[in-house]
Each structure stands twice: as structure tokens, then as C-alpha cells.
Design an enzyme around this catalytic site. Structure first.
Site, PDB file in Angstrom:
ATOM      1  N   LYS A 194       0.765  -1.279  -0.130  1.00 60.34           N
ATOM      2  CA  LYS A 194      -0.089  -0.106   0.066  1.00 60.34           C
ATOM      3  C   LYS A 194       0.751   1.161  -0.061  1.00 60.34           C
ATOM      4  O   LYS A 194       1.562   1.723   1.092  1.00 60.34           O
ATOM      5  CB  LYS A 194      -0.968   0.176   1.192  1.00 60.34           C
ATOM      6  CG  LYS A 194      -2.032   1.071   1.066  1.00 60.34           C
ATOM      7  CD  LYS A 194      -2.347   1.847   2.298  1.00 60.34           C
ATOM      8  CE  LYS A 194      -2.769   2.990   2.063  1.00 60.34           C
ATOM      9  NZ  LYS A 194      -1.942   4.324   2.076  1.00 60.34           N
ATOM     10  N   CYS A 303      13.281  10.346   8.176  1.00 59.75           N
ATOM     11  CA  CYS A 303      12.991   9.559   9.543  1.00 59.75           C
ATOM     12  C   CYS A 303      14.198   9.739  10.402  1.00 59.75           C
ATOM     13  O   CYS A 303      14.157  10.021  11.634  1.00 59.75           O
ATOM     14  CB  CYS A 303      12.498   8.230   9.444  1.00 59.75           C
ATOM     15  SG  CYS A 303      13.368   7.492   8.386  1.00 59.75           S
TER      16      CYS A 303
HETATM   17  P1  NAP Z   1       1.317   7.933   9.097  1.00 53.79           P
HETATM   18  O1  NAP Z   1       0.034   8.543   9.776  1.00 53.79           O
HETATM   19  O2  NAP Z   1       2.243   7.526   9.763  1.00 53.79           O
HETATM   20  O3  NAP Z   1       1.079   6.597   7.955  1.00 53.79           O
HETATM   21  C1  NAP Z   1       0.190   6.798   7.119  1.00 53.79           C
HETATM   22  C2  NAP Z   1       0.049   5.469   6.348  1.00 53.79           C
HETATM   23  O4  NAP Z   1      -0.376   4.547   7.443  1.00 53.79           O
HETATM   24  C3  NAP Z   1      -0.988   5.526   5.441  1.00 53.79           C
HETATM   25  O5  NAP Z   1      -0.583   4.536   4.213  1.00 53.79           O
HETATM   26  C4  NAP Z   1      -2.368   4.878   6.007  1.00 53.79           C
HETATM   27  O6  NAP Z   1      -2.954   4.079   5.246  1.00 53.79           O
HETATM   28  C5  NAP Z   1      -1.620   4.050   7.238  1.00 53.79           C
HETATM   29  N1  NAP Z   1      -2.439   3.935   8.294  1.00 53.79           N
HETATM   30  C6  NAP Z   1      -3.090   4.917   8.797  1.00 53.79           C
HETATM   31  N2  NAP Z   1      -3.613   4.240  10.073  1.00 53.79           N
HETATM   32  C7  NAP Z   1      -3.419   2.815  10.059  1.00 53.79           C
HETATM   33  C8  NAP Z   1      -3.660   1.654  10.837  1.00 53.79           C
HETATM   34  N3  NAP Z   1      -4.374   1.957  12.067  1.00 53.79           N
HETATM   35  N4  NAP Z   1      -3.278   0.787  10.719  1.00 53.79           N
HETATM   36  C9  NAP Z   1      -2.563   0.390   9.707  1.00 53.79           C
HETATM   37  N5  NAP Z   1      -2.294   1.519   8.674  1.00 53.79           N
HETATM   38  C10 NAP Z   1      -2.608   2.470   9.048  1.00 53.79           C
HETATM   39  O7  NAP Z   1       1.899   8.904   8.020  1.00 53.79           O
HETATM   40  P2  NAP Z   1       1.528  10.497   7.923  1.00 53.79           P
HETATM   41  O8  NAP Z   1       0.215  10.847   8.178  1.00 53.79           O
HETATM   42  O9  NAP Z   1       1.878  10.532   6.249  1.00 53.79           O
HETATM   43  O10 NAP Z   1       2.564  11.431   8.352  1.00 53.79           O
HETATM   44  C11 NAP Z   1       2.459  11.597   9.721  1.00 53.79           C
HETATM   45  C12 NAP Z   1       3.865  11.809  10.439  1.00 53.79           C
HETATM   46  O11 NAP Z   1       4.372  10.611  10.201  1.00 53.79           O
HETATM   47  C13 NAP Z   1       4.849  12.815   9.877  1.00 53.79           C
HETATM   48  O12 NAP Z   1       4.708  13.957  10.237  1.00 53.79           O
HETATM   49  C14 NAP Z   1       6.237  12.047  10.113  1.00 53.79           C
HETATM   50  O13 NAP Z   1       6.478  12.470  11.462  1.00 53.79           O
HETATM   51  C15 NAP Z   1       5.977  10.747  10.195  1.00 53.79           C
HETATM   52  N6  NAP Z   1       6.555   9.988   8.811  1.00 53.79           N
HETATM   53  C16 NAP Z   1       7.769   9.166   9.124  1.00 53.79           C
HETATM   54  C17 NAP Z   1       8.104   8.243   8.026  1.00 53.79           C
HETATM   55  C18 NAP Z   1       9.223   7.449   8.046  1.00 53.79           C
HETATM   56  O14 NAP Z   1      10.128   7.607   7.063  1.00 53.79           O
HETATM   57  N7  NAP Z   1       9.543   7.119   9.225  1.00 53.79           N
HETATM   58  C19 NAP Z   1       7.566   8.711   6.898  1.00 53.79           C
HETATM   59  C20 NAP Z   1       6.308   9.591   6.538  1.00 53.79           C
HETATM   60  C21 NAP Z   1       5.992  10.070   7.654  1.00 53.79           C
HETATM   61  P3  NAP Z   1      -4.503   4.213   5.069  1.00 53.79           P
HETATM   62  O15 NAP Z   1      -5.122   5.792   5.094  1.00 53.79           O
HETATM   63  O16 NAP Z   1      -5.180   3.660   4.148  1.00 53.79           O
HETATM   64  O17 NAP Z   1      -5.103   3.579   6.263  1.00 53.79           O
END
Ligand code: NAP
Ligand code: MG
Length: 497
Positions: A194, A303
């Protein structure tokens, strides 16, 4: 100067993007779609199928069928599998301009950077993993059990874990797909991938290239979605293992979902608040660009970004000034502007979040030494920002900002930096800049982080394991370490007659 837009990439963005299930490109069961945006212009770039739980189930079923003992994928020899993975790396290189353009349009990052880093590393990862397909070996084990005397032949078999679910982020869309899919293919698993809702395009194009390479139907399934596809994968009873890269918050939800359902195996690559330490004896011609690169590369959306910059007091002014000069000289602009090295943040949400952190920090007494605001009035561009006068209780020093914002913090003695550097619930990466090998090694050893870079930052290699201590995750990506994430170990013990 504008980069010439690759015509194949432009054409690809305009097609109606579907889900890849069982080797076919199909619409979402609901017929719904969602839009992906170009973050530099805020304009709609393309329409993508909106996969939901039912589509995840269809994809898992296809992946399960492709994993059957008599399915073509399971009958391929490791050497054939390796050749196929190698072919994927060749196709990525052949389509480098097209893939880099898709990243520039969909994610906003510089075309030149995407081509030199994201695309090149993605191809290299598959090439590296191609070699592993033939080298997944068990071991023979001497048996001397006091409770079972006799003569035995005992050995281990390494077997693919089965159907894998993978959820990847938007900061390196193609490269994260490669990090995840490479080991899946090397170990002989099947997968439902995904992509992030913000950046689905390059993974979909990669799906086409994989099918072109000759991947059997159902081995790689791609379900784009937003809102519930990720959760559906994490909770699915017939998924044997889930791998996620993203926030620590969602990582915890995934671990919980696995625990509440079939106890699928889980690996997580999560957030960070990585310390980057510059000692006064460092070669400043290396440390200053290293510190700037540590935070500003990929617009701070890494990250492992070096977002807490600890500088030994005698060198504080010099390093601060040097990094500030670099920050001011960064050209912020569209990924298609060949002189711009920093693009927009990925989305309005991230843009608001990053600027919100800066504002909160300033209200608590931090100062923006440079930057701190928006660039232009269109697109999600944020100035490279250095905050000073921060303290460990401020959110800007504690929380992952995921933007081009660094907190510069002075320290006195080399001993003094270890505790504050480790004073975080994250533990993904760290940097150390010094000319003294002893200090470099001792500091590296004491930092609680999965990667420590010495006199460099953001150096990634397909052979080098990457992952987090503490709440930065479970397991490692890349290197031979990642193969374990996708393998079961079977002990076979035969008594000789
Ligand atoms: P996120 O909330 O961590 O992840 C979004 C992803 O997770 C989407 O693909 C979403 O798919 C899935 N998801 C959401 N809820 C879920 C659940 N309960 N179970 C399984 N999958 C789930 O990322 P974001 O909202 O894009 O970014 C928020 C923060 O994450 C950023 O500010 C940053 O701090 C962090 N981030 C970290 C990395 C890294 O490389 N470690 C990368 C990006 C972001 P669905 O919508 O289909 O559920
Ligand atoms: Mg987009």
C-alpha cells in the site's frame, strides 16, 4: 531553468490509475477514486483507485494463491528469482528519467536529486537483493541432547514467511517500495503493497515494470487507498507479516492490530529525532555541510534527519553561522526547477504541522536564527530553519517535526552531550563530527541509535542495515538483516537408523 518533463511520465500521470491485483489492473470494488496533488502547485496531478477493505481482501487472496506450493512463483528456482529481481533493477535504470519525473511531480522533490538518489538507490537495492536469492541458507547443527541419545542429522531450513502486507510512506516513494519489495522477492514471499496516498504514482509505475520483468501474477499486488486500506492490511487474518514505515503513532496501532488478530509478524521503521554532534576539533569543512545536509536533505522529511544539532561551545558560533549560510543559500523551488535543491513539503497537512511547531517553539522562547516562515504564496514551501535558545522540554527539541527545521544546542565537555543526545524515546540515527578517532568511536558506541554516521550523514547502502532502537521501530531494513524479517526458520531433526 526548468527540467524537461519526461513525456512518458506526463502521459502516465494522465492515465486512470488502477489497483494491481493478481496481475491485472482493476478498479476499486467501490469504483471510487481519489486525487493525488502536485505539492509545488497544489494542482491535481492524477486520479487513483481508492482501495478499501474489500480490495485488500481481494489482493490478499491473490497473494495467497501466488504463494501456493504449486504456483509458478514457488516453483521458480532461487537463481530464476534472482534473475527476475535483477531485471527489475535494469528496468528501473532504463526508466530513470521517467521515474525521477514522477517523484518530482507527485512528491515535489528535485528531479536531479530523485534521479541521483531515489532512483539510483532503488535500482541498486534490487540488484543487491537479486544476489541474495541464491544465498538464503540454513545450517547443520550437531545434536547432543542428554534426554534423547542417538545419532541425528539436524539442520535448519529458511522458508518464506508467506503473504506479506507492506505500508510505505511518501518521503521516498519509489525507494521505500524498493526497500520493502526487494527482500520480499529475494525470500520468495508474496505481497500486498500500500503506497502512501500522497505519492502513489511511482509505485504504480514500478508495478508495471515488475510485470514487464516477468513477475508471475499475484506475487506483487498494489492497493492504493486512503483512510482504511492500511488498517485493513494490519488486521487481516490471512496476512502472515506486516512491514510499515511511517509515524510511531501508526506503528503502535499496527502492532496492536497484529496482536488482536492473527499475531502476524511485525517490523516497523518509525520516527526519529536524531542528534547530530559536532565537536570543536571537527574538520569544519566537513562538519558544517554535514550538519546542513543532515537536516535539509529531502526538505527535512527524513525519519533519520539530524534535527537536534549539538555543537561544542567553542565552535558554536562558527558552526551556527556556517549552517545558517548554507540554509540561506538553498534555492527553494519546484522539483522541476533544476537549480532548486529544496522542494515543497508533501501536503498542506505537513506544511501546517511544520510551521505550527516553529510557532509553538517561538512562543516558548526559541528564536528562528534563520528561516521560520513560508516561501511564496503557492505550494507547500517552507524556509530552511534553524532554531536557537531551545530547551529539552520544548516540543521542537522533543518531537519529530519532519520538515527543514533544526534545533542548534551548545554543549561543553564531550561527556556532556551523551545524556541529552540519548534523552529521547526515539533511536533511529545519529551523527558525530570530529577528527579524533577515539572520541568518534566512544561517542558512536554510547549513542542509542540504529545508525551512527561519523563525519558524514545520510549515507545509505543496500548492504548496510538500517532501523531503530527504542520507539523508532522493530527490525532492520537492508543488508542481509532484512531477509530475516521475511523468513521463518524450520528446524528439521532426523534420527539415523
Ligand atoms: P502515518 O500516519 O504514519 O502513516 C500513514 C499511512 O499509514 C497511510 O498509508 C495509512 O493508510 C496508514 N495507516 C493509517 N492508520 C493505520 C492503521 N491504523 N493501521 C495500518 N495502517 C494505517 O504518516 P503521515 O500521516 O503521512 O505522516 C505523519 C507523520 O509520520 C509525519 O509528520 C512524520 O512525522 C511521520 N512519517 C515518518 C516517516 C518515516 O520515514 N519514518 C515517513 C512519513 C511520515 P490508510 O490511510 O489507507 O489507512
Ligand atoms: Mg502527490
Amino acid at each position: 531553468m526548468e527540467v524537461q518533463v519526461d513525456p512518458k511520465a506526463e502521459e502516465f500521470t494522465r492515465t486512470q490509475h488502477k489497483l494491481l491485483i493478481d496481475g491485472e489492473w482493476v478498479e476499486a470494488a467501490s469504483g471510487k477514486t481519489f486525487e493525488t496533488i502536485n505539492p509545488a502547485t497544489e494542482e491535481i496531478l492524477g486520479e487513483v483507485a481508492h482501495g478499501e477493505e474489500e480490495d485488500v481482501t481481494r489482493a490478499v487472496r491473490a497473494a495467497r494463491k501466488a504463494f501456493a506450493d504449486d504456483a509458478p512463483w514457488r516453483k521458480m528456482t532461487p537463481s530464476e528469482r534472482g534473475r527476475l529481481i535483477y531485471q527489475i533493477s535494469e528496468l528501473i535504470e532504463e526508466h530513470a528519467d521517467e521515474l525521477a519525473t514522477l517523484e518530482a511531480l507527485d512528491n515535489g522533490k528535485s528531479f536531479n536529486v530523485a534521479k541521483a538518489a531515489d532512483v539510483a538507490l532503488a535500482a541498486d537495492l534490487f540488484r543487491y537483493m537479486a544476489g541474495w536469492a541464491t544465498k538464503i541458507e540454513g545450517e547443520t547443527i550437531p545434536i547432543s541432547s542428554p534426554a534423547a541419545p542417538g545419532e541425528y542429522l539436524a539442520f535448519t531450513l529458511k522458508e518464506p514467511v508467506g503473504v506479506v502486507g507492506q505500508i510505505i510512506p511518501w518521503n521516498f516513494p519509489l525507494l521505500m517500495a524498493a526497500w520493502k519489495l526487494g527482500p520480499v522477492l529475494a525470500t520468495g514471499c508474496t505481497v500486498v503493497l500500500k503506497p502512501a496516498e500522497q505519492t502513489p504514482l511511482s509505485a504504480l509505475r514500478l508495478g508495471e515494470l515488475m510485470m514487464e520483468a516477468g513477475l508471475p501474477d499475484g506475487v506483487v499486488n498494489i492497493v492504493t487507498g486512503m483512510g482504511d486500506a492500511g488498517a485493513a492490511i494490519a488486521a487481516h487474518e490471512d496476512v502472515d507479516k506486516v512491514a510499515f514505515t511511517g509515524s510511531t503513532e501508526v506503528g503502535k496501532m499496527i502492532a496492536q492490530a497484529a496482536g488482536k488478530t492473527n499475531l502476524k509478524k511485525v517490523t516497523l521503521e518509525l520516527g526519529g529525532k536524531s542528534p547530530n554532534v559536532v565537536f570543536k576539533d571537527a574538520d569544519m569543512s566537513v562538519a558544517i555541510p554535514g550538519a546542513a545536509h543532515g537536516i535539509f536533505f529531502n526538505h527535512g522529511q527524513c525519519c533519520n534527519a539530524g534535527s537536534r544539532l549539538y555543537i561544542q561551545r567553542e565552535a558554536y558560533d562558527e558552526v551556527l553561522e556556517g549552517v545558517a549560510e548554507r540554509a540561506k543559500s538553498i534555492k527553494v523551488g519546484s522539483g522541476l526547477d533544476s537549480e532548486a535543491t529544496m522542494g515543497p513539503l508533501i501536503s498542506e497537512e505537513q506544511f501546517e504541522k511544520v510551521l505550527g511547531y516553529v510557532e509553538e517553539g517561538q512562543q516558548e522562547g526559541a528564536e528562528a536564527y534563520v528561516g521560520g516562515g513560508r516561501v511564496g504564496d503557492r505550494g507547500y514551501f517552507v524556509e530552511p530553519t534553524i532554531l536557537t535558545n531551545t530547551s529539552p522540554d520544548m516540543s521542537v527539541e522533543r518531537e519529530e517535526i519532519f520538515g527543514p527545521v533544526v534545533a542548534a544546542v551548545p554543549f561543553d565537555e564531550p561527556e556532556d552531550v551523551i545524556a541529552p543526545a540519548n534523552e529521547t524515546h526515539y533511536g533511529l540515527a545519529a551523527g558525530v563530527f570530529t577528527r579524533d578517532i577515539n572520541k568518534a568511536y566512544r561517542t558512536a558506541k554510547r549513542l542509542r541509535a540504529g545508525t551512527v554516521w561519523i563525519n558524514c550523514y545520510h549515507v545509505f547502502d543496500a548492504a548496510l542495515p538500517f532501523g531503530g532502537y527504542k520507539e523508532s521501530g522493530w527490525g532492520r531494513e537492508m543488508g542481509h538483516h532484512v531477509l530475516e524479517n521475511y523468513l521463518e526458520t524450520k528446524a528439521v531433526c532426523a534420527q539415523l537408523q
